[in-house]
Design a protein around this motif. Structure first.
Motif, PDB file in Angstrom:
ATOM      1  N   ILE A 130       6.606  15.481   7.442  1.00 43.02           N
ATOM      2  CA  ILE A 130       6.730  14.695   5.608  1.00 43.02           C
ATOM      3  C   ILE A 130       6.682  14.544   5.367  1.00 43.02           C
ATOM      4  N   SER A 131       6.949  13.172   4.228  1.00 46.30           N
ATOM      5  CA  SER A 131       7.423  11.832   3.393  1.00 46.30           C
ATOM      6  C   SER A 131       8.802  12.220   3.004  1.00 46.30           C
ATOM      7  N   ALA A 132       8.957  10.645   3.161  1.00 42.09           N
ATOM      8  CA  ALA A 132      10.574  10.493   2.939  1.00 42.09           C
ATOM      9  C   ALA A 132      11.119  11.572   1.971  1.00 42.09           C
ATOM     10  N   THR A 133      10.016  11.310   1.400  1.00 42.05           N
ATOM     11  CA  THR A 133      10.027  11.932  -0.800  1.00 42.05           C
ATOM     12  C   THR A 133       9.578  13.602  -0.876  1.00 42.05           C
ATOM     13  N   GLY A 134       9.268  14.162   0.819  1.00 36.56           N
ATOM     14  CA  GLY A 134       9.090  15.241   0.728  1.00 36.56           C
ATOM     15  C   GLY A 134       7.573  15.769   0.358  1.00 36.56           C
ATOM     16  N   LYS A 135       6.724  15.165   0.858  1.00 34.94           N
ATOM     17  CA  LYS A 135       5.035  15.477   0.328  1.00 34.94           C
ATOM     18  C   LYS A 135       4.604  15.230   1.643  1.00 34.94           C
ATOM     19  N   THR A 136       3.394  16.188   2.059  1.00 35.60           N
ATOM     20  CA  THR A 136       2.581  15.914   3.840  1.00 35.60           C
ATOM     21  C   THR A 136       1.624  14.812   3.566  1.00 35.60           C
ATOM     22  N   PHE A 137       1.610  14.764   4.875  1.00 40.30           N
ATOM     23  CA  PHE A 137       0.416  12.801   4.313  1.00 40.30           C
ATOM     24  C   PHE A 137      -0.969  13.738   4.264  1.00 40.30           C
ATOM     25  N   SER A 138      -1.838  12.973   3.921  1.00 41.09           N
ATOM     26  CA  SER A 138      -3.530  13.661   3.978  1.00 41.09           C
ATOM     27  C   SER A 138      -3.350  13.626   5.111  1.00 41.09           C
ATOM     28  N   SER A 139      -3.256  12.829   5.253  1.00 44.01           N
ATOM     29  CA  SER A 139      -3.668  12.617   7.041  1.00 44.01           C
ATOM     30  C   SER A 139      -2.956  11.430   8.230  1.00 44.01           C
ATOM     31  N   ARG A 140      -2.909  11.888   8.970  1.00 43.84           N
ATOM     32  CA  ARG A 140      -2.503  10.924  10.457  1.00 43.84           C
ATOM     33  C   ARG A 140      -3.795  10.193  10.903  1.00 43.84           C
ATOM     34  N   ASP A 141      -4.133  10.888  10.719  1.00 42.15           N
ATOM     35  CA  ASP A 141      -5.752  10.659  12.001  1.00 42.15           C
ATOM     36  C   ASP A 141      -6.324   9.074  11.470  1.00 42.15           C
ATOM     37  N   VAL A 142      -6.113   7.604  11.321  1.00 41.11           N
ATOM     38  CA  VAL A 142      -5.908   6.629  11.240  1.00 41.11           C
ATOM     39  C   VAL A 142      -7.582   6.332  11.294  1.00 41.11           C
ATOM     40  N   ASP A 143      -8.094   6.479  12.412  1.00 46.75           N
ATOM     41  CA  ASP A 143      -9.198   6.142  12.779  1.00 46.75           C
ATOM     42  C   ASP A 143      -9.918   6.722  12.176  1.00 46.75           C
ATOM     43  N   SER A 144     -10.410   8.064  11.852  1.00 41.68           N
ATOM     44  CA  SER A 144     -11.165   8.431  11.187  1.00 41.68           C
ATOM     45  C   SER A 144     -11.364   8.319   9.721  1.00 41.68           C
ATOM     46  N   LEU A 145      -9.826   7.716   8.858  1.00 44.78           N
ATOM     47  CA  LEU A 145     -10.080   7.112   7.641  1.00 44.78           C
ATOM     48  C   LEU A 145     -11.239   6.029   7.854  1.00 44.78           C
ATOM     49  N   LEU A 146     -10.708   5.171   8.241  1.00 46.11           N
ATOM     50  CA  LEU A 146     -11.142   4.231   8.338  1.00 46.11           C
ATOM     51  C   LEU A 146     -12.127   3.749   8.466  1.00 46.11           C
TER      52      LEU A 146
ATOM     53  N   VAL B  89       0.874  -1.185  -0.050  1.00 42.55           N
ATOM     54  CA  VAL B  89      -0.299   0.187   0.154  1.00 42.55           C
ATOM     55  C   VAL B  89       1.063   1.411  -0.125  1.00 42.55           C
ATOM     56  N   GLN B  90       1.735   1.228   1.249  1.00 39.84           N
ATOM     57  CA  GLN B  90       2.796   2.269   0.702  1.00 39.84           C
ATOM     58  C   GLN B  90       2.893   2.891  -0.446  1.00 39.84           C
ATOM     59  N   GLY B  91       4.142   1.847  -1.130  1.00 45.88           N
ATOM     60  CA  GLY B  91       5.114   2.185  -2.519  1.00 45.88           C
ATOM     61  C   GLY B  91       3.499   1.700  -3.414  1.00 45.88           C
ATOM     62  N   HIS B  92       2.880   1.648  -3.684  1.00 41.98           N
ATOM     63  CA  HIS B  92       1.597   1.159  -4.898  1.00 41.98           C
ATOM     64  C   HIS B  92       1.648   2.598  -5.789  1.00 41.98           C
ATOM     65  N   HIS B  93       2.301   3.557  -5.342  1.00 41.68           N
ATOM     66  CA  HIS B  93       3.287   4.799  -6.583  1.00 41.68           C
ATOM     67  C   HIS B  93       4.323   5.313  -6.529  1.00 41.68           C
ATOM     68  N   GLU B  94       4.911   5.282  -5.610  1.00 37.78           N
ATOM     69  CA  GLU B  94       6.238   5.275  -5.430  1.00 37.78           C
ATOM     70  C   GLU B  94       7.220   4.084  -4.998  1.00 37.78           C
ATOM     71  N   GLY B  95       7.122   3.051  -5.605  1.00 34.08           N
ATOM     72  CA  GLY B  95       7.990   2.114  -5.216  1.00 34.08           C
ATOM     73  C   GLY B  95       7.918   1.759  -3.830  1.00 34.08           C
ATOM     74  N   LEU B  96       8.345   0.081  -3.663  1.00 35.21           N
ATOM     75  CA  LEU B  96       8.176  -0.613  -2.474  1.00 35.21           C
ATOM     76  C   LEU B  96       9.703   0.294  -1.534  1.00 35.21           C
ATOM     77  N   ILE B  97       9.830   0.403  -0.315  1.00 35.18           N
ATOM     78  CA  ILE B  97      10.884   0.827   0.889  1.00 35.18           C
ATOM     79  C   ILE B  97      11.743  -0.322   0.260  1.00 35.18           C
ATOM     80  N   CYS B  98      12.823   0.182   0.887  1.00 35.06           N
ATOM     81  CA  CYS B  98      13.952  -0.937   0.958  1.00 35.06           C
ATOM     82  C   CYS B  98      14.965  -0.570   1.240  1.00 35.06           C
ATOM     83  N   GLY B  99      15.410  -1.719   2.338  1.00 31.79           N
ATOM     84  CA  GLY B  99      16.457  -1.376   3.538  1.00 31.79           C
ATOM     85  C   GLY B  99      15.234  -1.280   4.469  1.00 31.79           C
ATOM     86  N   ILE B 100      14.480  -1.876   4.804  1.00 29.27           N
ATOM     87  CA  ILE B 100      13.337  -0.867   6.021  1.00 29.27           C
ATOM     88  C   ILE B 100      12.503  -1.892   6.316  1.00 29.27           C
ATOM     89  N   PRO B 101      12.775  -3.069   7.651  1.00 30.14           N
ATOM     90  CA  PRO B 101      12.202  -4.309   8.075  1.00 30.14           C
ATOM     91  C   PRO B 101      10.550  -3.569   8.553  1.00 30.14           C
TER      92      PRO B 101
END
Length: 196
Positions: A118-134, A93-105
């Protein structure tokens, strides 16, 4: 409020989130059924664009915002929902646009996601409220599998790194192909989704 997954197609129709998630989940489930991963792929399909259920992402669709990461919130929701059994799905899910993460267990993925605004690619997360999203999934009558069984945690714990890597890549491929085909069907104006 209605939430959309994609902007207007050639028929000037925007795709509702519920329709895109349902179609992607159905295709991913079908593709992964060949190795027994249909519930895991269905969950990934339902959660892959979860971060689009936000006002911030809806502004992306009308070009009022940019550089918004909608995939990572879905990955975090996957981990919240399925714990260790959800690691492979969360990576897909995390990589479905920008590719799989490498080197992170896999088990460190959640802490990496929550570390910065901010994400590793310099983007703002659309939300950090997972309960609301679910909750949006529930409101749209989209039902996640109650549990999923994944071979990834056993491969990882057994130090079978090649098997673990291949497992994630198979799931990732099922999700990305499903997302691409569902999105293509929308933009081609196919009212009944991808024909297979």
């Amino acid at each position: 409020m209605l939430f959309y997954a994609h902007s207007e197609n050639k028929l000037n129709i925007r795709e509702l989130m519920v329709d895109h998630l349902r179609e992607t989940a159905s295709l991913a489930e079908r593709f992964a059924s060949f190795w027994g991963g249909k519930d895991e792929a269905r969950a990934a399909g339902l959660l892959h664009d979860l971060g689009k259920y936000t006002d911030l992402f809806q502004k992306v669709l009308i070009r009022a915002e940019s550089n918004i990461d909608h995939a990572t919130p879905g990955a975090l929701a996957t981990l919240k929902q399925y714990k260790y059994q959800g690691i492979a799905a969360a990576l897909a899910v995390q990589g479905h646009h920008e590719g799989l993460i490498c080197g992170i267990p896999g088990e460190l993925l959640a802490s990496v996601i929550m570390k910065n605004a901010i994400s590793a690619t310099g983007k703002t997360f659309s939300s950090r409220d997972v309960d609301s999203l679910l909750l949006h999934l529930k409101n749209d009558a989209l039902e996640l599998p109650a549990e999923i069984q994944s071979d990834y945690p056993d491969y990882y714990k057994s130090n079978c790194s090649i098997a673990a890597m291949l497992y994630v890549r198979m799931l990732y491929s099922a999700l990305v192909d499903a997302d691409f085909l569902a999105t293509e069907a929308h933009f081609n104006g196919d009212a009944n989704g991808y024909k297979y």
